[in-house]
Motif scaffolding. Sequence first.
Motif, PDB file in Angstrom:
ATOM      1  N   GLY A 197       0.884  -1.195   0.187  1.00 14.43           N
ATOM      2  CA  GLY A 197      -0.077   0.150  -0.039  1.00 14.43           C
ATOM      3  C   GLY A 197       0.877   1.251   0.039  1.00 14.43           C
ATOM      4  O   GLY A 197       0.307   2.067  -0.873  1.00 14.43           O
ATOM      5  N   ALA A 201       0.853   4.236  -2.813  1.00 15.15           N
ATOM      6  CA  ALA A 201       0.466   5.456  -2.348  1.00 15.15           C
ATOM      7  C   ALA A 201       1.695   6.468  -2.805  1.00 15.15           C
ATOM      8  O   ALA A 201       1.353   7.713  -3.473  1.00 15.15           O
ATOM      9  CB  ALA A 201       0.324   5.526  -1.099  1.00 15.15           C
ATOM     10  N   LEU A 217      -2.563   0.011  -3.799  1.00 20.49           N
ATOM     11  CA  LEU A 217      -3.237   0.787  -2.820  1.00 20.49           C
ATOM     12  C   LEU A 217      -4.581   0.143  -2.370  1.00 20.49           C
ATOM     13  O   LEU A 217      -4.807  -0.086  -1.135  1.00 20.49           O
ATOM     14  CB  LEU A 217      -3.471   2.264  -2.942  1.00 20.49           C
ATOM     15  N   LYS A 218      -5.585  -0.300  -3.427  1.00 20.35           N
ATOM     16  CA  LYS A 218      -7.043  -0.683  -3.171  1.00 20.35           C
ATOM     17  C   LYS A 218      -6.781  -2.042  -2.546  1.00 20.35           C
ATOM     18  O   LYS A 218      -7.748  -2.176  -1.628  1.00 20.35           O
ATOM     19  CB  LYS A 218      -7.614  -0.952  -4.375  1.00 20.35           C
ATOM     20  N   MET A 221      -5.474  -1.839   1.115  1.00 18.73           N
ATOM     21  CA  MET A 221      -6.480  -1.135   1.818  1.00 18.73           C
ATOM     22  C   MET A 221      -7.667  -2.221   2.235  1.00 18.73           C
ATOM     23  O   MET A 221      -8.060  -2.360   3.551  1.00 18.73           O
ATOM     24  CB  MET A 221      -7.198   0.045   1.303  1.00 18.73           C
ATOM     25  N   LEU A 337      -5.468   4.609  10.287  1.00 18.31           N
ATOM     26  CA  LEU A 337      -5.178   4.585   8.930  1.00 18.31           C
ATOM     27  C   LEU A 337      -6.433   4.069   8.241  1.00 18.31           C
ATOM     28  O   LEU A 337      -6.719   4.584   7.034  1.00 18.31           O
ATOM     29  CB  LEU A 337      -3.796   4.410   8.395  1.00 18.31           C
ATOM     30  N   SER A 341      -8.882   5.474   5.405  1.00 20.72           N
ATOM     31  CA  SER A 341      -8.877   5.076   3.895  1.00 20.72           C
ATOM     32  C   SER A 341     -10.403   4.615   3.678  1.00 20.72           C
ATOM     33  O   SER A 341     -10.735   4.962   2.620  1.00 20.72           O
ATOM     34  CB  SER A 341      -7.990   3.778   3.841  1.00 20.72           C
ATOM     35  N   TRP A 345     -12.591   6.309   0.748  1.00 21.40           N
ATOM     36  CA  TRP A 345     -13.143   5.288  -0.324  1.00 21.40           C
ATOM     37  C   TRP A 345     -14.473   5.464  -0.634  1.00 21.40           C
ATOM     38  O   TRP A 345     -15.144   5.543  -1.478  1.00 21.40           O
ATOM     39  CB  TRP A 345     -12.674   3.876  -0.105  1.00 21.40           C
ATOM     40  N   ILE A 350     -10.359   8.061  -2.377  1.00 20.58           N
ATOM     41  CA  ILE A 350      -9.497   7.512  -1.791  1.00 20.58           C
ATOM     42  C   ILE A 350      -7.918   7.694  -2.848  1.00 20.58           C
ATOM     43  O   ILE A 350      -6.910   7.933  -2.071  1.00 20.58           O
ATOM     44  CB  ILE A 350      -9.650   5.723  -1.740  1.00 20.58           C
ATOM     45  N   SER A 353      -7.029  11.880  -1.908  1.00 17.13           N
ATOM     46  CA  SER A 353      -6.851  12.329  -0.645  1.00 17.13           C
ATOM     47  C   SER A 353      -5.310  12.417  -0.489  1.00 17.13           C
ATOM     48  O   SER A 353      -4.957  11.231  -0.074  1.00 17.13           O
ATOM     49  CB  SER A 353      -7.518  11.485   0.298  1.00 17.13           C
ATOM     50  N   VAL A 356      -4.432  10.813   3.176  1.00 17.51           N
ATOM     51  CA  VAL A 356      -4.507   9.341   3.227  1.00 17.51           C
ATOM     52  C   VAL A 356      -3.394   8.858   2.404  1.00 17.51           C
ATOM     53  O   VAL A 356      -2.460   7.802   2.987  1.00 17.51           O
ATOM     54  CB  VAL A 356      -5.918   8.865   2.526  1.00 17.51           C
ATOM     55  N   TRP A 360      -0.491   6.427   4.322  1.00 14.76           N
ATOM     56  CA  TRP A 360       0.160   5.062   3.743  1.00 14.76           C
ATOM     57  C   TRP A 360       1.751   5.151   3.478  1.00 14.76           C
ATOM     58  O   TRP A 360       2.502   4.323   3.667  1.00 14.76           O
ATOM     59  CB  TRP A 360      -0.481   4.769   2.415  1.00 14.76           C
TER      60      TRP A 360
END
Length: 470
Positions: A197, A201, A217-218, A221, A337, A341, A345, A350, A353, A356, A360
Amino acid sequence: MDALLLSRIQFGFVISFHILFPAFTIGLASWLAFVEWRWLRTRDTLWRDLFFFWTKIFAVSFGMGVVSGIVMSFQFGTNWATLSEQAGSILGPLLSYEVLTAFFLEATFLGVMLFGWGRVSEKMHFLATCMVALGTLFSTFWIIAANSWMQTPAGYKIVNGVFEPANWWAIIFNPSFPFRLTHMVLAAFITTCFVIGGVGASYLLRGVHIEAGRRMLKAAMIFAAITVPTQVLVGDQHGLNALKHQPIKVAAMEGHWEHMPKGEGVPLVLFAVPNETAERNDFEIALPRLGSVILTHTLDGEIEPLKSVPASERPPVKPVFYAFRLMVGLGTAMLLLVLASLWAWWRGRIFESRAVLTGWRVMMLSGFVALLSGWYVVEIGRQPYVIYGLLRTADAVSPVIAAASVMTSLIVYASVYAIVFGAGIWYLRRLVVQGPHPHEPPQHTERGEKTPARPLSAADETVAPTGEGA
């Protein structure tokens, strides 16, 4: 410093390096299996590119883990000969099972995973990746079984001063094993999750590899949203188990020195400076009764304090106390965090930002720090015993080893590790900075054969200029 202290420092130094790489590769192997599965399901080339990108990082990390682990086996014979002599009948088979079931499995399929792309079928390659991931979990199983037995020994008998196996089932599945295995595997997954992640990021903040960064990242998360809260629950159960079997360790973790008046419960010490000479906490900040709620799940529950045993039976309080708070603090930051996140989202922001994304990026390596902190709590907290309640650390060291020899080897280890692992970490950073690139299909040689993929090959392109570093 005598041979005992130097041997402890040397072993702690080596294992502090070693544990980082196996923990990282445990999670990374499962991540690679997931990414390859996504590639097979979707045929989206970006998943394939991510697979080869993280395979390079896995290969380097796996190699450094193997190299750092070799040294540990020698220390059992050179620095801890008495431990090997008295507990070798139990620890030896457990460690050999790790080699037979895990290392052989990993070694067998690792070559296929690293070099078999285009030379074996897609299903065979995916199977190899899954077997490597399974091998890392097998390795964790046996290593934690051996270490857990030293924490909560069971299933043994002592014959002429030597620990002999009486019940292998009880030895392997000793009282703390299920909790410690689950806690360790989750810690490894979370460590890898925050690296993935954090890298994603970082790409989004730099404005490079946008789609790859979004997918990493998705995925991180979503996985962290599952594993981090689960780790909180597992950690609670692990703490209850430690309170039952190693109460003085828990007292050191909490900085709890003496019995409280009946009905007042145990306070939760948020901060203090443990004073082991005066047997108290200086500058203490505590919340009444909350310690009882967390430790015993009651308002007035009591735990065994440090003063209930002689000072010679207590672990060093300060390192255990502070390491535990660092681990818990980082875990809390991870949870916050993840919640932030999920909120971003839900609002559809997400990937935009900056707060955020920066979170990460900052927390990218937090899993490693939390992992080491937890390991120090476990290992220092069982002192003065190497086999809890049965064999003291002072009695487990080799009787004839000289302090000068240990100091010399420690200096050599530190120097070699600084060079080898410094270069390895620099190389890993270079790979991360360059990021994933389209993977070219294997070329055909003059004989019509396909050349193997080379995941260990370094990036040919020049590293991103200053200002675009990860």
